[in-house]
Write a protein that holds these residues in place. Structure first.
Motif, PDB file in Angstrom:
ATOM      1  N   PRO A  94     -35.627  49.769 -35.673  1.00  0.00           N
ATOM      2  CA  PRO A  94     -36.462  48.602 -35.992  1.00  0.00           C
ATOM      3  C   PRO A  94     -35.676  47.390 -36.511  1.00  0.00           C
ATOM      4  CG  PRO A  94     -37.547  50.590 -36.732  1.00  0.00           C
ATOM      5  CD  PRO A  94     -36.173  51.003 -36.264  1.00  0.00           C
ATOM      6  N   ASP A  95     -34.601  47.614 -37.261  1.00  0.00           N
ATOM      7  CA  ASP A  95     -33.804  46.469 -37.720  1.00  0.00           C
ATOM      8  C   ASP A  95     -33.126  45.772 -36.546  1.00  0.00           C
ATOM      9  OD1 ASP A  95     -34.641  47.118 -40.253  1.00  0.00           O
ATOM     10  OD2 ASP A  95     -32.650  47.591 -41.033  1.00  0.00           O
ATOM     11  N   VAL A  96     -32.746  46.537 -35.536  1.00  0.00           N
ATOM     12  CA  VAL A  96     -32.189  45.952 -34.319  1.00  0.00           C
ATOM     13  C   VAL A  96     -33.263  45.115 -33.620  1.00  0.00           C
ATOM     14  CG1 VAL A  96     -31.249  46.485 -32.032  1.00  0.00           C
ATOM     15  CG2 VAL A  96     -30.398  47.709 -34.050  1.00  0.00           C
ATOM     16  N   ALA A  97     -34.484  45.612 -33.601  1.00  0.00           N
ATOM     17  CA  ALA A  97     -35.586  44.836 -33.008  1.00  0.00           C
ATOM     18  C   ALA A  97     -35.753  43.508 -33.733  1.00  0.00           C
ATOM     19  CB  ALA A  97     -36.885  45.640 -33.039  1.00  0.00           C
ATOM     20  N   ARG A  98     -35.696  43.536 -35.050  1.00  0.00           N
ATOM     21  CA  ARG A  98     -35.806  42.288 -35.829  1.00  0.00           C
ATOM     22  C   ARG A  98     -34.693  41.325 -35.438  1.00  0.00           C
ATOM     23  NH1 ARG A  98     -33.813  43.525 -41.267  1.00  0.00           N
ATOM     24  NH2 ARG A  98     -31.875  43.321 -40.107  1.00  0.00           N
ATOM     25  N   ASP A  99     -33.471  41.838 -35.360  1.00  0.00           N
ATOM     26  CA  ASP A  99     -32.329  40.979 -35.035  1.00  0.00           C
ATOM     27  C   ASP A  99     -32.436  40.403 -33.629  1.00  0.00           C
ATOM     28  OD1 ASP A  99     -31.349  41.826 -37.526  1.00  0.00           O
ATOM     29  OD2 ASP A  99     -30.009  43.320 -36.637  1.00  0.00           O
ATOM     30  N   VAL A 100     -32.825  41.242 -32.669  1.00  0.00           N
ATOM     31  CA  VAL A 100     -32.950  40.793 -31.285  1.00  0.00           C
ATOM     32  C   VAL A 100     -34.081  39.769 -31.168  1.00  0.00           C
ATOM     33  CG1 VAL A 100     -33.473  41.532 -28.928  1.00  0.00           C
ATOM     34  CG2 VAL A 100     -31.959  42.901 -30.335  1.00  0.00           C
ATOM     35  N   ASN A 101     -35.170  39.994 -31.872  1.00  0.00           N
ATOM     36  CA  ASN A 101     -36.262  39.031 -31.869  1.00  0.00           C
ATOM     37  C   ASN A 101     -35.805  37.692 -32.437  1.00  0.00           C
ATOM     38  OD1 ASN A 101     -39.228  38.383 -31.635  1.00  0.00           O
ATOM     39  ND2 ASN A 101     -38.922  38.062 -33.821  1.00  0.00           N
ATOM     40  N   ASN A 102     -35.081  37.726 -33.543  1.00  0.00           N
ATOM     41  CA  ASN A 102     -34.594  36.482 -34.144  1.00  0.00           C
ATOM     42  C   ASN A 102     -33.621  35.763 -33.213  1.00  0.00           C
ATOM     43  OD1 ASN A 102     -36.158  36.965 -36.389  1.00  0.00           O
ATOM     44  ND2 ASN A 102     -34.471  37.709 -37.641  1.00  0.00           N
ATOM     45  N   LEU A 103     -32.742  36.534 -32.577  1.00  0.00           N
ATOM     46  CA  LEU A 103     -31.826  35.939 -31.608  1.00  0.00           C
ATOM     47  C   LEU A 103     -32.620  35.309 -30.468  1.00  0.00           C
ATOM     48  CD1 LEU A 103     -28.990  35.379 -30.567  1.00  0.00           C
ATOM     49  CD2 LEU A 103     -28.957  37.712 -29.623  1.00  0.00           C
ATOM     50  N   GLY A 104     -33.645  35.992 -29.997  1.00  0.00           N
ATOM     51  CA  GLY A 104     -34.489  35.435 -28.951  1.00  0.00           C
ATOM     52  C   GLY A 104     -35.118  34.119 -29.354  1.00  0.00           C
ATOM     53  N   SER A 105     -35.525  34.022 -30.614  1.00  0.00           N
ATOM     54  CA  SER A 105     -36.173  32.782 -31.066  1.00  0.00           C
ATOM     55  C   SER A 105     -35.207  31.606 -31.056  1.00  0.00           C
ATOM     56  CB  SER A 105     -36.793  32.973 -32.453  1.00  0.00           C
ATOM     57  OG  SER A 105     -35.794  33.056 -33.449  1.00  0.00           O
ATOM     58  N   VAL A 106     -33.961  31.853 -31.421  1.00  0.00           N
ATOM     59  CA  VAL A 106     -33.001  30.749 -31.411  1.00  0.00           C
ATOM     60  C   VAL A 106     -32.587  30.422 -29.978  1.00  0.00           C
ATOM     61  CG1 VAL A 106     -30.746  31.893 -31.714  1.00  0.00           C
ATOM     62  CG2 VAL A 106     -31.162  29.731 -32.819  1.00  0.00           C
ATOM     63  N   LEU A 107     -32.487  31.432 -29.131  1.00  0.00           N
ATOM     64  CA  LEU A 107     -32.192  31.165 -27.718  1.00  0.00           C
ATOM     65  C   LEU A 107     -33.315  30.333 -27.089  1.00  0.00           C
ATOM     66  CD1 LEU A 107     -30.806  34.678 -26.770  1.00  0.00           C
ATOM     67  CD2 LEU A 107     -29.494  32.532 -26.768  1.00  0.00           C
ATOM     68  N   GLN A 108     -34.553  30.665 -27.429  1.00  0.00           N
ATOM     69  CA  GLN A 108     -35.688  29.888 -26.933  1.00  0.00           C
ATOM     70  C   GLN A 108     -35.577  28.439 -27.405  1.00  0.00           C
ATOM     71  OE1 GLN A 108     -39.531  31.274 -28.252  1.00  0.00           O
ATOM     72  NE2 GLN A 108     -40.618  30.044 -26.747  1.00  0.00           N
ATOM     73  N   ALA A 109     -35.260  28.259 -28.672  1.00  0.00           N
ATOM     74  CA  ALA A 109     -35.129  26.908 -29.215  1.00  0.00           C
ATOM     75  C   ALA A 109     -33.978  26.142 -28.553  1.00  0.00           C
ATOM     76  CB  ALA A 109     -34.927  26.957 -30.727  1.00  0.00           C
ATOM     77  N   GLN A 110     -32.960  26.855 -28.099  1.00  0.00           N
ATOM     78  CA  GLN A 110     -31.834  26.227 -27.402  1.00  0.00           C
ATOM     79  C   GLN A 110     -32.141  25.984 -25.926  1.00  0.00           C
ATOM     80  OE1 GLN A 110     -28.740  29.156 -28.434  1.00  0.00           O
ATOM     81  NE2 GLN A 110     -27.704  27.543 -29.579  1.00  0.00           N
ATOM     82  N   GLY A 111     -33.283  26.482 -25.458  1.00  0.00           N
ATOM     83  CA  GLY A 111     -33.664  26.284 -24.074  1.00  0.00           C
ATOM     84  C   GLY A 111     -33.175  27.358 -23.122  1.00  0.00           C
ATOM     85  N   ASP A 112     -32.577  28.415 -23.644  1.00  0.00           N
ATOM     86  CA  ASP A 112     -32.103  29.519 -22.810  1.00  0.00           C
ATOM     87  C   ASP A 112     -33.226  30.544 -22.681  1.00  0.00           C
ATOM     88  OD1 ASP A 112     -30.825  31.570 -21.488  1.00  0.00           O
ATOM     89  OD2 ASP A 112     -28.994  31.459 -22.705  1.00  0.00           O
ATOM     90  N   LEU A 113     -34.189  30.230 -21.838  1.00  0.00           N
ATOM     91  CA  LEU A 113     -35.411  31.016 -21.774  1.00  0.00           C
ATOM     92  C   LEU A 113     -35.202  32.395 -21.161  1.00  0.00           C
ATOM     93  CD1 LEU A 113     -37.996  28.248 -20.853  1.00  0.00           C
ATOM     94  CD2 LEU A 113     -37.127  28.951 -23.098  1.00  0.00           C
ATOM     95  N   GLN A 114     -34.268  32.523 -20.223  1.00  0.00           N
ATOM     96  CA  GLN A 114     -34.030  33.833 -19.622  1.00  0.00           C
ATOM     97  C   GLN A 114     -33.446  34.803 -20.649  1.00  0.00           C
ATOM     98  OE1 GLN A 114     -35.061  35.123 -16.766  1.00  0.00           O
ATOM     99  NE2 GLN A 114     -34.207  37.062 -17.462  1.00  0.00           N
ATOM    100  N   GLU A 115     -32.443  34.368 -21.388  1.00  0.00           N
ATOM    101  CA  GLU A 115     -31.877  35.245 -22.417  1.00  0.00           C
ATOM    102  C   GLU A 115     -32.879  35.507 -23.530  1.00  0.00           C
ATOM    103  OE1 GLU A 115     -27.845  35.245 -23.904  1.00  0.00           O
ATOM    104  OE2 GLU A 115     -27.284  33.840 -22.317  1.00  0.00           O
ATOM    105  N   ALA A 116     -33.663  34.505 -23.871  1.00  0.00           N
ATOM    106  CA  ALA A 116     -34.701  34.700 -24.882  1.00  0.00           C
ATOM    107  C   ALA A 116     -35.685  35.766 -24.416  1.00  0.00           C
ATOM    108  CB  ALA A 116     -35.433  33.387 -25.155  1.00  0.00           C
ATOM    109  N   ARG A 117     -36.093  35.691 -23.151  1.00  0.00           N
ATOM    110  CA  ARG A 117     -37.021  36.674 -22.594  1.00  0.00           C
ATOM    111  C   ARG A 117     -36.416  38.084 -22.693  1.00  0.00           C
ATOM    112  NH1 ARG A 117     -41.278  36.340 -19.784  1.00  0.00           N
ATOM    113  NH2 ARG A 117     -40.938  34.162 -19.226  1.00  0.00           N
TER     114      ARG A 117
END
Length: 153
Positions: A94-117
Motif C-alpha cells: 500500500p505504501d508503494v501505491a501511495r507513492d505511485v499515485n503521488n508520482l502520477g499526480s505530478v506527471l499529470q500536472a507536468q502534462g505526461d498523461l501516458q505515464e500518469a495513467r
C-alpha cells in the motif's frame, strides 16, 4: 520529546512531521517544508537514506513542492520515496501505491498523461488487491485515473 530524547531523536522527527502536516493543511507551505526537511534530516541520520520513514518525509516534501509549483523537484521526491518503499516492501505494498499515485499526480500536472495513467493504473491495482473496490484509498486513485479521461472506476 525534545526534552526527553534530544533534538535528533526519531520521535522528534515524527512530531515535527505531524506539525508539518498541520501547517500544510493551514496553507503555510514554507513552514511545513521546514518541518518535513527537519524530520528528513533526523530520520536519515537515525535510519540511513533508504528507510521507509525517510520515504514518508521525502513524500511529504514532494507534496509541498508540488503545491508550490516545483513539479520537477516534487517528481524527484516521489521517485525517491517510491524506490525506497519498493525496496523495503516489494512492488505491491500500500505504501508503494501511495507513492505511485503521488508520482502520477505530478506527471499529470507536468502534462505526461501516458505515464500518469500507468502510475494511476498500477496504484489502483494495488489498492483494489489490498483494500477492495470500496476503500477510500481505492476510490481516490480511481478518481485520479478518471480525471485523465477514459479512466475506470
Amino acid at each position: 520529546d525534545e526534552k526527553a530524547y534530544g533534538p535528533d531523536h526519531p520521535n522528534v522527527a515524527r512530531d515535527v512531521n505531524n506539525i508539518g502536516m498541520v501547517l500544510q493543511a493551514q496553507g503555510d507551505l514554507q513552514e511545513a517544508r521546514k518541518c518535513y526537511e527537519r524530520a528528513l534530516k533526523i530520520d536519515e541520520k537515525a535510519y540511513g537514506p533508504d528507510h521507509p520513514n525517510v520515504a514518508i518525509d521525502v513524500n511529504n516534501i514532494g507534496s509541498v513542492l508540488k503545491a508550490q509549483g516545483d513539479l520537477q523537484e516534487a517528481r524527484k521526491c516521489y521517485e525517491r520515496a517510491l524506490k525506497i518503499d519498493e525496496n523495503a516492501y516489494g512492488p505491491d505494498h500500500p505504501d508503494v501505491a501511495r507513492d505511485v499515485n503521488n508520482l502520477g499526480s505530478v506527471l499529470q500536472a507536468q502534462g505526461d498523461l501516458q505515464e500518469a495513467r500507468e502510475c494511476f493504473e498500477r496504484a489502483l491495482k494495488i489498492c483494489r488487491d489490498k483494500f477492495g473496490p470500496d476503500h477510500p484509498n481505492t476510490r481516490t486513485v480511481a478518481d485520479n485515473l478518471s480525471s485523465l479521461g477514459q479512466g475506470q472506476k
